[in-house]
Scaffold this motif. Structure first.
Motif, mmCIF file in Angstrom:
data_model
loop_
_atom_site.group_PDB
_atom_site.id
_atom_site.type_symbol
_atom_site.label_atom_id
_atom_site.label_comp_id
_atom_site.label_asym_id
_atom_site.label_seq_id
_atom_site.Cartn_x
_atom_site.Cartn_y
_atom_site.Cartn_z
ATOM 1 N N UNK A 1 0.809 -1.225 0.000
ATOM 2 C CA UNK A 1 0.000 0.000 0.000
ATOM 3 C C UNK A 1 0.841 1.273 0.000
ATOM 4 N N UNK A 2 2.114 1.167 0.312
ATOM 5 C CA UNK A 2 2.918 2.354 0.591
ATOM 6 C C UNK A 2 2.939 3.341 -0.564
ATOM 7 N N UNK B 1 4.099 16.686 4.134
ATOM 8 C CA UNK B 1 4.504 15.615 3.216
ATOM 9 C C UNK B 1 5.096 14.429 3.969
ATOM 10 N N UNK B 2 4.967 13.260 3.387
ATOM 11 C CA UNK B 2 5.540 12.040 3.963
ATOM 12 C C UNK B 2 6.431 11.389 2.915
ATOM 13 N N UNK B 3 7.613 11.013 3.309
ATOM 14 C CA UNK B 3 8.536 10.343 2.393
ATOM 15 C C UNK B 3 8.200 8.854 2.321
ATOM 16 N N UNK B 4 8.668 8.213 1.255
ATOM 17 C CA UNK B 4 8.492 6.763 1.158
ATOM 18 C C UNK B 4 9.171 6.074 2.340
ATOM 19 N N UNK B 5 10.364 6.539 2.692
ATOM 20 C CA UNK B 5 11.082 5.952 3.822
ATOM 21 C C UNK B 5 10.259 6.035 5.104
ATOM 22 N N UNK B 6 9.672 7.198 5.365
ATOM 23 C CA UNK B 6 8.857 7.378 6.569
ATOM 24 C C UNK B 6 7.644 6.447 6.546
ATOM 25 N N UNK B 7 7.017 6.315 5.399
ATOM 26 C CA UNK B 7 5.845 5.446 5.296
ATOM 27 C C UNK B 7 6.211 3.972 5.487
ATOM 28 N N UNK B 8 7.306 3.543 4.875
ATOM 29 C CA UNK B 8 7.737 2.152 5.079
ATOM 30 C C UNK B 8 8.097 1.902 6.539
ATOM 31 N N UNK C 1 -0.337 2.443 10.505
ATOM 32 C CA UNK C 1 -1.315 2.945 9.550
ATOM 33 C C UNK C 1 -2.487 2.004 9.305
ATOM 34 N N UNK C 2 -3.673 2.618 9.275
ATOM 35 C CA UNK C 2 -4.904 1.958 8.836
ATOM 36 C C UNK C 2 -5.266 2.506 7.463
ATOM 37 N N UNK C 3 -5.895 1.682 6.648
ATOM 38 C CA UNK C 3 -6.402 2.148 5.361
ATOM 39 C C UNK C 3 -7.879 1.787 5.246
ATOM 40 N N UNK C 4 -8.564 2.589 4.446
ATOM 41 C CA UNK C 4 -9.933 2.264 4.047
ATOM 42 C C UNK C 4 -9.823 1.812 2.598
ATOM 43 N N UNK C 5 -10.162 0.543 2.385
ATOM 44 C CA UNK C 5 -10.076 -0.046 1.054
ATOM 45 C C UNK C 5 -11.481 -0.299 0.520
ATOM 46 N N UNK D 1 0.742 3.843 -2.878
ATOM 47 C CA UNK D 1 -0.585 4.462 -2.971
ATOM 48 C C UNK D 1 -0.756 5.506 -1.863
ATOM 49 N N UNK D 2 -0.323 5.160 -0.656
ATOM 50 C CA UNK D 2 -0.401 6.098 0.470
ATOM 51 C C UNK D 2 0.454 7.329 0.198
ATOM 52 N N UNK D 3 1.625 7.116 -0.351
ATOM 53 C CA UNK D 3 2.537 8.223 -0.673
ATOM 54 C C UNK D 3 1.864 9.207 -1.625
ATOM 55 N N UNK D 4 1.229 8.692 -2.666
ATOM 56 C CA UNK D 4 0.533 9.568 -3.630
ATOM 57 C C UNK D 4 -0.630 10.300 -2.964
ATOM 58 N N UNK D 5 -1.429 9.585 -2.186
ATOM 59 C CA UNK D 5 -2.593 10.181 -1.519
ATOM 60 C C UNK D 5 -2.162 11.286 -0.559
ATOM 61 N N UNK D 6 -1.246 10.976 0.317
ATOM 62 C CA UNK D 6 -0.829 11.945 1.332
ATOM 63 C C UNK D 6 -0.111 13.146 0.729
#
Length: 152
Positions: free
Chosen positions: A9-10, A28-35, A41-45, A12-17
């Motif tokens: 999901x990372x 902003x959130x970096x890919x590194x921070x998200x990983x 993190x919770x997602x709504x799918x 997709x989350x990166x693009x959304x955020x």
């Protein structure tokens, strides 16, 4: 449907955020921070398309304090209760972990007031300031509003 985020999901989350960050609505959130923080993190799918429509994270700051951050719902899906349900998932997890105080730094003050949060001064969260805020490009002139919810 709400679920815990997965490594897949990372991006997709990166693009959304970062789309919200480009509008000045989130940091902003970096890919590194998200990983690194994927377990927060919770997602709504969407059950039919399996698209990520929203997300939110519960980040533990201290033994009795956590922060809800990176709460975002795609614009076309806002107003349907997805954000509120993501907040509730974060609050439920905080309760399960024994965390009694949850805060947010946000531009969406009214949304969080509707969830039961109350406005407070940022300086009451020294752990947050020393852990995260010092590294933020808005420090020391943060224009976000702090709100807190006591779960105890």
């Amino acid at each position: 449907m709400i679920r815990k985020a997965r490594i897949s999901d990372v991006k997709h989350l990166h693009r959304l955020l970062n789309a919200f960050a480009a509008e000045g609505k989130l940091l902003p959130r970096s890919l590194n921070d998200l990983y690194t923080n994927i377990r927060d993190t919770f997602v709504w799918e969407d059950e039919e398309t399996h698209e990520i429509l929203g997300c939110g994270s519960l980040h533990i700051v201290w033994e009795d304090l956590a922060e809800i951050r990176s709460l975002a719902v795609r614009n076309e899906w806002q107003g349907r209760g997805i954000g509120a349900r993501l907040v509730q998932a974060c609050l439920q997890e905080a309760g399960e972990l024994g965390i009694h105080r949850v805060f947010v730094l946000t531009y969406e003050v009214e949304f969080f007031r509707k969830q039961g949060f109350q406005e407070v001064e940022k300086h009451i969260f020294p752990q947050k300031i020393w852990a995260d805020c010092l590294h933020c490009n808005k420090f020391p002139d943060c224009d976000e509003t702090a709100l807190v919810l006591d779960l105890a």
